[in-house]
Design a protein around this motif. Structure first.
Motif, short mmCIF file in Angstrom:
data_model
loop_
_atom_site.label_atom_id
_atom_site.label_comp_id
_atom_site.label_asym_id
_atom_site.label_seq_id
_atom_site.Cartn_x
_atom_site.Cartn_y
_atom_site.Cartn_z
N TYR A 50 9.06 -20.74 29.88
CA TYR A 50 9.05 -21.56 28.66
C TYR A 50 8.82 -20.64 27.46
O TYR A 50 8.33 -19.51 27.60
N GLY A 51 9.18 -21.15 26.29
CA GLY A 51 9.23 -20.33 25.08
C GLY A 51 7.96 -19.58 24.76
O GLY A 51 7.97 -18.36 24.59
N SER A 52 6.83 -20.29 24.71
CA SER A 52 5.63 -19.59 24.26
C SER A 52 5.16 -18.62 25.33
O SER A 52 4.59 -17.57 25.02
N GLY A 53 5.43 -18.94 26.61
CA GLY A 53 5.09 -17.99 27.67
C GLY A 53 5.86 -16.69 27.50
O GLY A 53 5.30 -15.59 27.57
N PHE A 54 7.16 -16.83 27.22
CA PHE A 54 7.99 -15.65 27.01
C PHE A 54 7.51 -14.86 25.79
O PHE A 54 7.45 -13.63 25.81
N GLY A 55 7.12 -15.58 24.75
CA GLY A 55 6.59 -14.92 23.55
C GLY A 55 5.35 -14.10 23.86
O GLY A 55 5.22 -12.97 23.40
N TYR A 56 4.47 -14.68 24.66
CA TYR A 56 3.26 -13.94 25.06
C TYR A 56 3.62 -12.70 25.86
O TYR A 56 3.03 -11.63 25.70
N THR A 57 4.61 -12.85 26.75
CA THR A 57 5.04 -11.70 27.54
C THR A 57 5.47 -10.56 26.62
O THR A 57 5.07 -9.41 26.80
N LEU A 58 6.27 -10.90 25.60
CA LEU A 58 6.74 -9.87 24.68
C LEU A 58 5.58 -9.30 23.85
O LEU A 58 5.56 -8.11 23.53
N TYR A 59 4.62 -10.14 23.54
CA TYR A 59 3.46 -9.68 22.77
C TYR A 59 2.66 -8.65 23.58
O TYR A 59 2.31 -7.57 23.07
N PHE A 192 9.75 -19.43 20.25
CA PHE A 192 8.46 -18.80 20.54
C PHE A 192 7.26 -19.66 20.17
O PHE A 192 6.14 -19.14 20.02
N ARG A 193 7.48 -20.92 19.96
CA ARG A 193 6.45 -21.90 19.60
C ARG A 193 5.04 -21.38 19.23
O ARG A 193 4.78 -21.12 18.06
N ASN A 194 4.16 -21.27 20.25
CA ASN A 194 2.77 -20.95 19.91
C ASN A 194 2.38 -19.51 20.24
O ASN A 194 1.22 -19.20 20.37
N SER A 195 3.37 -18.66 20.38
CA SER A 195 3.03 -17.34 20.88
C SER A 195 2.85 -16.35 19.73
O SER A 195 3.38 -16.53 18.65
N PRO A 196 2.06 -15.30 20.00
CA PRO A 196 1.70 -14.36 18.92
C PRO A 196 2.69 -13.21 18.73
O PRO A 196 2.42 -12.33 17.93
N VAL A 197 3.81 -13.20 19.45
CA VAL A 197 4.71 -12.04 19.31
C VAL A 197 5.17 -11.96 17.86
O VAL A 197 5.51 -12.95 17.22
N ASN A 198 5.09 -10.73 17.30
CA ASN A 198 5.37 -10.58 15.88
C ASN A 198 6.29 -9.39 15.64
O ASN A 198 6.76 -8.76 16.58
#
Lengths: 362, 324
Positions: A50-59, A192-198
Motif C-alpha cells: 500500500y502507498g504509505s508502506g511503500f513511502g516508508y520503505t523509500l524513506y 504516498f499518503r502518510n509516509s515521510p519519504v521526502n
C-alpha cells in the motif's frame, strides 16, 4: 585464492552469501515456532502493498543509502568506518542550526544550505578519527566506535541543555516551520499518503551516481582505490596516504550526515534525542552486502528498507516476532557477506575448475 | 568527617560493583587480543551471556545453571568468531561487529518469543540470583570505626562473581607471564610464524584463547543479569563491552593496569550517579554527559599518543595462513 569467473565473483558469490544469511534467519524464526514464509509475505505486503508502506520503505532506503555510502567510501580506502551513527547525529546539529537560523524561509533556499551545513558538521566529526589515523596512527575502527559514544553524550547535552526551548518537556530543539522543512513527496504524489519519504530520496539517488563517478571515473577515486588495495604502492606512486585518509573520512562523514537531512529536515522538523536510531549501523551491513559498489549499495539499502518497513508490519501481524528480528538479519548479513564473505569461494572455485569431460580434462 | 567517610565508602562500594563486568570483559578481551584476535564482539558476548544466564536461571531456578548458560552463550559466539576469523580467515573486526548486532537482535527477539515481556526476562529472586556474601566477622567488626566499616561495606557483602573477578586478575597475570601456555599465547599474538615453526598449532592456541575469553565474558554477562540486577532487560550491556575494550587499550594489554583502569572507569560511573543534579562551588553543575563521555575521550587521547603510547600485539587482526 581460487580465481572465479567474473560473473560468479561479482554476482553469484554475494547473492549466495545473502541467501545463506536469510536462510539462517528463517531457521531462527522457525525455531521459535513461527512460519518464516508467512513472515516474508507479510513483510513484502508491508513494504510494497500500500502507498504509505511503500513511502516508508523509500524513506528508510534513503537513510541506508547514505549510511551505506559512508561505510563503502571509507572501505575503498581500506578504512573501516563504524562511525556513521555518530557522524549522522552530529550532522543533525548542522542541519537544525541552519534551519533554525533561517526559520520561516522557503525550503528551496534552506534545503541546499541544510545539505552543506549538515555535511560540514558530519565531515568535521569524521575528520578527527581520520586525522588521528593519518597523523597519530590510532586505529580508525576503535576511534570511530569511541566517537559514536562521544557524539551521543555531546549531542545529548546540546539538545537537552542548549537547544531545548523553555517550557518544552521532551528533549528536543525548537521546531522548523512547515515552509522551511524539506517537502515530503506526498504533497506531490497522492500515493504516498502518510509516509515521510521526502526530496532527500532523490539526493540519495544522486549520491549513488556521484560516488560511482568519483570512485571509478576520477583521479581522486583512483587514488582512493590504490590506497585501499596497497598503501605502500599508493605512496610510491606519489599519493599522499595521510592526506587521502583525512579527506576520505571527512567525505564519508559528509555522506553520513545526509541521514540527518532526511530525518531532521524532512521528517521531524526538529532535532530529537537519538534520531539516527541505528540507521548508521545498518550502513555497515548495506556496504558489505553491496560490496561497496553504488549499484549494490542501492539494492541492499532497498532490501533493508523493505526489512525495516516490513518488519514494522510484521510486528503488528505476528505478535511472536518483534522488530529486533531485523537486527538479527542485519547481523547475519554482515557475518556472511562481510566476515565470512570468502567462505564459499573455495567450494565454488572447485565447481568452476572441474575438468571439462569433453576435452578430457588435464 | 564521619559522613564524608561513609560517603567515600559508599562511592567506592558502587565503584567495585560497576567495575566487575568491566574487569571480566577486559580480561576476556586481553586473552584473545594477546593471541592476535581483535575482539570488537565483547559487547555482544556480554549481552548474550547476560540474556542466557537470566533466561536459564528464570526457567530452572538455579543461578549456577544460569551462569553456565551465560558461559555457553559466550562460547557459542566465540565459536562463530573463531570460525570466521581463524578458519575462514575473514575480517575479525567485521565478524566482531556482526556478533554485536547478532546479540542485540537475538536477545530481544528470543526474549520476546519466550517470555512475552517486551524483551525482559521474568524477575529473579532468591536462589535464581547470586546474593551478597557476608565475609567472616563482617557483622562483628561493623562497629569498629573506619577499618571495620570499610571491611563491612567495601570488602564484604559482594556476590561471588565479584570476588572471582578480582581473583581473575592475578591469575591472568600469572598465566600470561609465568606459564608456558602464557608465553605461547603472547608469542602467537606477536609472531604466529615463530609458533608455527616451533611445531605448535596456531589455530589450536587461538581457539584456546577464545575459549578463555568466552568463559570470562560469559561470567561478566551473568553478573549483569543475575547478580547485579534481577533479570535481563534490552541492551543491558549498554556499551560496557566497548568500555572494556577501551580499558584494555588504556591498560596496554596488561592485567594489572587493566584492573586499575576498570576501577577508574567504574569510579567515573559511580561518581556520575552521585553528582547528578548537584552544584559545585566555582564550576557549578557538571553535566552528566561530560562524565559519561570521559572514558571514551580519555581513550581517544591515549590512542592519539598524547599520554604514552598504546601498541597492540603485532599480529592482532591478521589471520594466519600457513605457507604451503
Amino acid at each position: 585464492m581460487t580465481a572465479l569467473p567474473r560473473w560468479a565473483d561479482v554476482i553469484l558469490l554475494p547473492v549466495l552469501n545473502v541467501v545463506l544469511a536469510f536462510l539462517v534467519g528463517g531457521l531462527i524464526v522457525l525455531a521459535v515456532g513461527q512460519n518464516p514464509i508467512e513472515a516474508v509475505g507479510i513483510m513484502l505486503y508491508g513494504a510494497f502493498g500500500y502507498g504509505s508502506g511503500f513511502g516508508y520503505t523509500l524513506y528508510y532506503t534513503t537513510d541506508f543509502i547514505f549510511a551505506g555510502l559512508a561505510v563503502s567510501l571509507a572501505y575503498h580506502a581500506g578504512l573501516f568506518n563504524i562511525g556513521p551513527e555518530g557522524q549522522a547525529y552530529v550532522g543533525g546539529l548542522g542541519v537544525i542550526l541552519i534551519g533554525l537560523a533561517l526559520n520561516g524561509t522557503h525550503w528551496a533556499i534552506v534545503f541546499p544550505l541544510m545539505i552543506v551545513c549538515g555535511a560540514l558538521f558530519g565531515a568535521a566529526w569524521a575528520f578527527i578519527p581520520g586525522y588521528l589515523q593519518a597523523k597519530r596512527g590510532s586505529h580508525v575502527v576503535i576511534t570511530t566506535i569511541l566517537f559514536n559514544f562521544i557524539a551521543a553524550s555531546m549531542m545529548g547535552y546540546i539538545i537537552s541543555r542548549i537547544l531545548k526551548p523553555a517550557g518544552v518537556n521532551s528533549d528536543e530543539s525548537a521546531p522548523l516551520e512547515a515552509i522551511t522543512r524539506v517537502p515530503q513527496l506526498r504533497s506531490f504524489i497522492e500515493l504516498f499518503r502518510n509516509s515521510p519519504v521526502n526530496l532527500t530520496f532523490f539526493l540519495a539517488i544522486a549520491a549513488l551516481i556521484f560516488v560511482y563517478w568519483l570512485i571509478w571515473r576520477t583521479k581522486f577515486g583512483y587514488a582512493v582505490r590504490a590506497l585501499g588495495n596497497n598503501p605502500v604502492a599508493a605512496n610510491y606512486a606519489g599519493i599522499s596516504n595521510q592526506k587521502m585518509i583525512m579527506i576520505v573520512m571527512a567525505l564519508a562523514g559528509a555522506f553520513a550526515a545526509m541521514v540527518a537531512v532526511n530525518n531532521v529536515g524532512g521528517v521531524q522538523g526538529r532535532l530529537i534525542l537519538n534520531f539516527v536510531n541505528g540507521a548508521g549501523f545498518v550502513g555497515i551491513a548495506v556496504a558489505f552486502m553491496g560490496r561497496g559498489h553504488p549499484v549494490g549499495v542501492g539494492l541492499s539499502a532497498l532490501l533493508f528498507g523493505i526489512l525495516y518497513q516490513g518488519g514494522q508490519e510484521l510486528a503488528f501481524q505476528m505478535p511472536g516476532i518483534t522488530r529486533e528480528m531485523i537486527v538479527t538479519i542485519q547481523a547475519l548479513v554482515i557475518l556472511f557477506t562481510g566476515a565470512m564473505g570468502d567462505m564459499l569461494r573455495g567450494p565454488l572455485g572447485r565447481i568452476f575448475t572441474q575438468p571439462d569431460p569433453v576435452a578430457g580434462g588435464k | 568527617m564521619e559522613q564524608a567517610l561513609v560517603d567515600i565508602t559508599l562511592i567506592l562500594d558502587s565503584t567495585v560493583r560497576l567495575a566487575v563486568p568491566l574487569i571480566l570483559a577486559c580480561l576476556a578481551g586481553l586473552y584473545s587480543e594477546r593471541a592476535g584476535i581483535v575482539d570488537i564482539g565483547l559487547e555482544g558476548k556480554l549481552l548474550a551471556g547476560a540474556f542466557a544466564a537470566a533466561a536459564m536461571s528464570a526457567v530452572t531456578g538455579s543461578a549456577w545453571l544460569g551462569l553456565l548458560a551465560g558461559i555457553g552463550a559466550a562460547l557459542l559466539f566465540s565459536g562463530i568468531h573463531g570460525l570466521a576469523s581463524i578458519n575462514f580467515k575473514g575480517n575479525q573486526t567485521i565478524s566482531g561487529v556482526a556478533l554485536n548486532f547478532l546479540a542485540a537482535g537475538l536477545t530481544t527477539f528470543l526474549g520476546q518469543s519466550w517470555f512475552h515481556r517486551g524483551g525482559y526476562t521474568p524477575q529473579l529472586s532468591g536462589d535464581q540470583r547470586f546474593n551478597p556474601i557476608t565475609l567472616p566477622f563482617a557483622n562483628e567488626l561493623r562497629e569498629v570505626p573506619i577499618l571495620g566499616q570499610i571491611y563491612w561495606e567495601l570488602i564484604s557483602g559482594h556476590n561471588i562473581i565479584t570476588y572471582v573477578a578480582f581473583i581473575a586478575v592475578p591469575v591472568t597475570a600469572w598465566v600470561l607471564f609465568r606459564t608456558r601456555f602464557g608465553l605461547r599465547l603472547r608469542a602467537v599474538g606477536e609472531n604466529p610464524k615463530a609458533i608455527d615453526t616451533a611445531g605448535i598449532s596456531v589455530t589450536l592456541l587461538r581457539y584456546q584463547a577464545l575459549i578463555i575469553t568466552a568463559v570470562l565474558v560469559g561470567i561478566g554477562g551473568a553478573y549483569l543479569s543475575i547478580a547485579q540486577s534481577a533479570g535481563f532487560n534490552n541492551n543491558m550491556s549498554a556499551g560496557r563491552g566497548y568500555i572494556a575494550l577501551a580499558a584494555l587499550i588504556f591498560a596496554k594489554w596488561r592485567p594489572g593496569p587493566a584492573l586499575l583502569v576498570c576501577l577508574m572507569f567504574g569510579f567515573l560511573d559511580a561518581f556520575q550517579f552521585r553528582i547528578q543534579g548537584q552544584s559545585f562551588p566555582l564550576i557549578g553543575e557538571v553535566p552528566v554527559q561530560a562524565i559519561q563521555a570521559l572514558p571514551y575521550i580519555l581513550t581517544v587521547i591515549l590512542l592519539a599518543g598524547f599520554i604514552g603510547r598504546a601498541v597492540a600485539p603485532k599480529a592482532s587482526g591478521i589471520p594466519y595462513t600457513k605457507e604451503r
